[in-house]
Motif scaffolding. Structure first.
Motif, PDB file in Angstrom:
ATOM      1  N   ALA A 115     -17.511  -1.783 -28.475  1.00 18.70           N
ATOM      2  CA  ALA A 115     -18.221  -2.868 -27.799  1.00 18.70           C
ATOM      3  C   ALA A 115     -19.348  -2.324 -26.936  1.00 18.70           C
ATOM      4  O   ALA A 115     -20.415  -2.935 -26.825  1.00 18.70           O
ATOM      5  CB  ALA A 115     -17.237  -3.682 -26.962  1.00 18.70           C
ATOM      6  N   LEU A 116     -19.102  -1.147 -26.306  1.00 19.57           N
ATOM      7  CA  LEU A 116     -20.141  -0.593 -25.444  1.00 19.57           C
ATOM      8  C   LEU A 116     -21.264   0.025 -26.268  1.00 19.57           C
ATOM      9  O   LEU A 116     -22.439  -0.083 -25.919  1.00 19.57           O
ATOM     10  CB  LEU A 116     -19.532   0.448 -24.506  1.00 19.57           C
ATOM     11  N   ILE A 117     -20.886   0.678 -27.408  1.00 18.20           N
ATOM     12  CA  ILE A 117     -21.908   1.322 -28.227  1.00 18.20           C
ATOM     13  C   ILE A 117     -22.793   0.279 -28.902  1.00 18.20           C
ATOM     14  O   ILE A 117     -24.024   0.335 -28.858  1.00 18.20           O
ATOM     15  CB  ILE A 117     -21.242   2.236 -29.284  1.00 18.20           C
ATOM     16  N   PHE A 118     -22.114  -0.718 -29.528  1.00 22.05           N
ATOM     17  CA  PHE A 118     -22.867  -1.753 -30.227  1.00 22.05           C
ATOM     18  C   PHE A 118     -23.137  -2.950 -29.329  1.00 22.05           C
ATOM     19  O   PHE A 118     -23.525  -4.013 -29.803  1.00 22.05           O
ATOM     20  CB  PHE A 118     -22.113  -2.196 -31.478  1.00 22.05           C
ATOM     21  N   VAL A 120     -25.445  -3.467 -27.535  1.00 23.45           N
ATOM     22  CA  VAL A 120     -26.856  -3.844 -27.528  1.00 23.45           C
ATOM     23  C   VAL A 120     -27.093  -5.065 -28.429  1.00 23.45           C
ATOM     24  O   VAL A 120     -28.011  -5.847 -28.227  1.00 23.45           O
ATOM     25  CB  VAL A 120     -27.716  -2.645 -27.955  1.00 23.45           C
ATOM     26  N   LEU A 121     -26.160  -5.246 -29.396  1.00 21.30           N
ATOM     27  CA  LEU A 121     -26.297  -6.381 -30.296  1.00 21.30           C
ATOM     28  C   LEU A 121     -26.126  -7.707 -29.566  1.00 21.30           C
ATOM     29  O   LEU A 121     -26.742  -8.706 -29.936  1.00 21.30           O
ATOM     30  CB  LEU A 121     -25.265  -6.280 -31.422  1.00 21.30           C
ATOM     31  N   VAL A 122     -25.243  -7.709 -28.569  1.00 22.11           N
ATOM     32  CA  VAL A 122     -24.999  -8.959 -27.867  1.00 22.11           C
ATOM     33  C   VAL A 122     -25.508  -8.913 -26.433  1.00 22.11           C
ATOM     34  O   VAL A 122     -25.282  -9.839 -25.679  1.00 22.11           O
ATOM     35  CB  VAL A 122     -23.491  -9.303 -27.852  1.00 22.11           C
ATOM     36  N   SER A 123     -26.163  -7.823 -26.064  1.00 20.58           N
ATOM     37  CA  SER A 123     -26.619  -7.741 -24.688  1.00 20.58           C
ATOM     38  C   SER A 123     -27.710  -8.774 -24.449  1.00 20.58           C
ATOM     39  O   SER A 123     -28.257  -9.375 -25.372  1.00 20.58           O
ATOM     40  CB  SER A 123     -27.159  -6.343 -24.399  1.00 20.58           C
ATOM     41  N   GLY A 124     -27.993  -8.947 -23.195  1.00 14.48           N
ATOM     42  CA  GLY A 124     -28.909 -10.026 -22.846  1.00 14.48           C
ATOM     43  C   GLY A 124     -28.134 -11.297 -22.624  1.00 14.48           C
ATOM     44  O   GLY A 124     -26.917 -11.332 -22.747  1.00 14.48           O
ATOM     45  N   HIS A 125     -28.815 -12.342 -22.285  1.00 12.67           N
ATOM     46  CA  HIS A 125     -28.122 -13.591 -21.996  1.00 12.67           C
ATOM     47  C   HIS A 125     -28.979 -14.747 -22.462  1.00 12.67           C
ATOM     48  O   HIS A 125     -30.191 -14.681 -22.542  1.00 12.67           O
ATOM     49  CB  HIS A 125     -27.836 -13.724 -20.496  1.00 12.67           C
TER      50      HIS A 125
ATOM     51  N   ALA B   4     -23.722 -10.491 -22.039  1.00  8.62           N
ATOM     52  CA  ALA B   4     -22.556 -11.020 -22.752  1.00  8.62           C
ATOM     53  C   ALA B   4     -21.580  -9.899 -23.089  1.00  8.62           C
ATOM     54  O   ALA B   4     -20.390 -10.148 -23.251  1.00  8.62           O
ATOM     55  CB  ALA B   4     -22.999 -11.731 -24.032  1.00  8.62           C
ATOM     56  N   THR B   5     -22.071  -8.647 -23.155  1.00  9.85           N
ATOM     57  CA  THR B   5     -21.195  -7.517 -23.453  1.00  9.85           C
ATOM     58  C   THR B   5     -20.044  -7.424 -22.458  1.00  9.85           C
ATOM     59  O   THR B   5     -18.911  -7.141 -22.825  1.00  9.85           O
ATOM     60  CB  THR B   5     -21.997  -6.206 -23.408  1.00  9.85           C
ATOM     61  N   HIS B   6     -20.365  -7.674 -21.172  1.00  7.12           N
ATOM     62  CA  HIS B   6     -19.325  -7.582 -20.151  1.00  7.12           C
ATOM     63  C   HIS B   6     -18.190  -8.550 -20.453  1.00  7.12           C
ATOM     64  O   HIS B   6     -17.019  -8.212 -20.354  1.00  7.12           O
ATOM     65  CB  HIS B   6     -19.921  -7.889 -18.785  1.00  7.12           C
TER      66      HIS B   6
END
Lengths: 190, 100
Positions: A115-118, A120-125, B4-6
């Motif tokens: 989840a931490l490595i990938f 970036v795929l869902v990062s942002g809001h 959303a990662t968190h």
């Protein structure tokens, strides 16, 4: 001022996340079912607060009403009804299935790493306004969900009502005293 | 705003906590509570992605999940009542009528 507001949301998230995980650990480690149930209730309320942070206001309210109200009352009612205190305490905690628990722990680590490595795929809001807008008009989250639920998701909505009906009938059948369970049980024990 | 990662990582932790509870606890009631924990993790994940993608589908799906979770709790607790009547215990190991 804007910076302060953004920081406040982050601080709130981390506090709520720590409390949620603490409540979840409490469910696992408390020996007494009543304590575990209250820990679970605490987790439910914290998750509801997280829903509010995610602009899901209706879901936060539903979470408190359905989980904190309905399901938790069911759990406590059953705990009182079966009077667990007179039953044998749980001795084999973390014994036989401990290897499976270790596997689950390793799985957790791997999944978090993924989840931490990938991430970036869902990062942002996203934009919270889209969650409370119907047809270009910005109204409330509840109205927006209703507009989607009763149009696009009408068939699943109706099917879920059948699921609830079946569950209700099933619970009544299981709970009936003269359902022939005793007869079958007597045969099984011999 | 929080990535959303968190939320995904948090829901992962919650789900694994519930999974561990389902696997290691013998008390039927606690197993059902761990199951509810897993349902909550799923809901958190759905709503996090709903927020990330600005799509209401996730929230609608979470409502369905909550409904099914409520139905599951009613059935599961009815099963506990039946098990207590049959065996006078809530330990899952005691429910071994069908063991060969």
């Amino acid at each position: 001022m804007d910076f302060l507001v953004v920081n406040f949301a982050e601080i709130l998230f981390y506090c709520l996340a720590v409390l949620t995980v603490a409540g979840g650990i409490g469910v696992l480690v408390f020996k007494s079912p009543v304590h575990a149930a209250l820990s679970l209730l605490f987790t439910f309320v914290m998750v509801a607060a997280l829903f509010l942070l995610l602009h899901a206001e209706l879901l936060g309210a539903v979470q408190v009403l359905v989980y904190g109200g309905g399901i938790m009352v069911l759990f406590l009612f059953v705990i009182m009804l079966v009077n667990v205190k007179t039953l044998a305490p749980e001795q084999a905690f973390l014994s036989r299935l401990a290897p499976l628990a270790v596997v689950a722990g390793v799985l957790l680590g791997v999944l978090i790493a993924f989840a931490l490595i990938f991430g970036v795929l869902v990062s942002g809001h996203g934009d919270g306004t889209a969650l409370r807008t119907v047809g270009g008009a910005e109204i409330g989250n509840t109205e927006a969900i209703g507009a989607v639920l009763y149009t696009t998701y009408l068939v699943p909505f109706e099917i879920v009502s059948v699921v609830l009906l079946v569950a209700m009938i099933g619970a009544i059948v299981f709970g009936r005293r003269s359902a022939g369970l005793e007869i079958e049980g007597g045969g099984g024990e011999s | 705003m929080i990535d959303a990662t968190h939320y995904v990582v948090l829901s992962l932790i919650l789900f694994c906590l519930g999974l561990i509870g389902v696997m290691v606890r013998r008390n039927f009631i606690t197993v059902l509570m761990s199951l509810e924990l897993m349902f909550n993790a799923v809901n958190l994940n759905l709503i996090a992605f709903s927020f990330r993608l600005s799509d209401l589908a996730g929230q609608v799906l979470a409502i369905f999940v909550i409904t099914v979770a409520a139905a599951e709790a009613a059935i599961g607790l009815g099963l506990i009542i039946a098990l207590v009547r049959l065996k006078d215990t809530v330990a899952l190991d005691e429910a071994d009528v069908m063991r060969g």
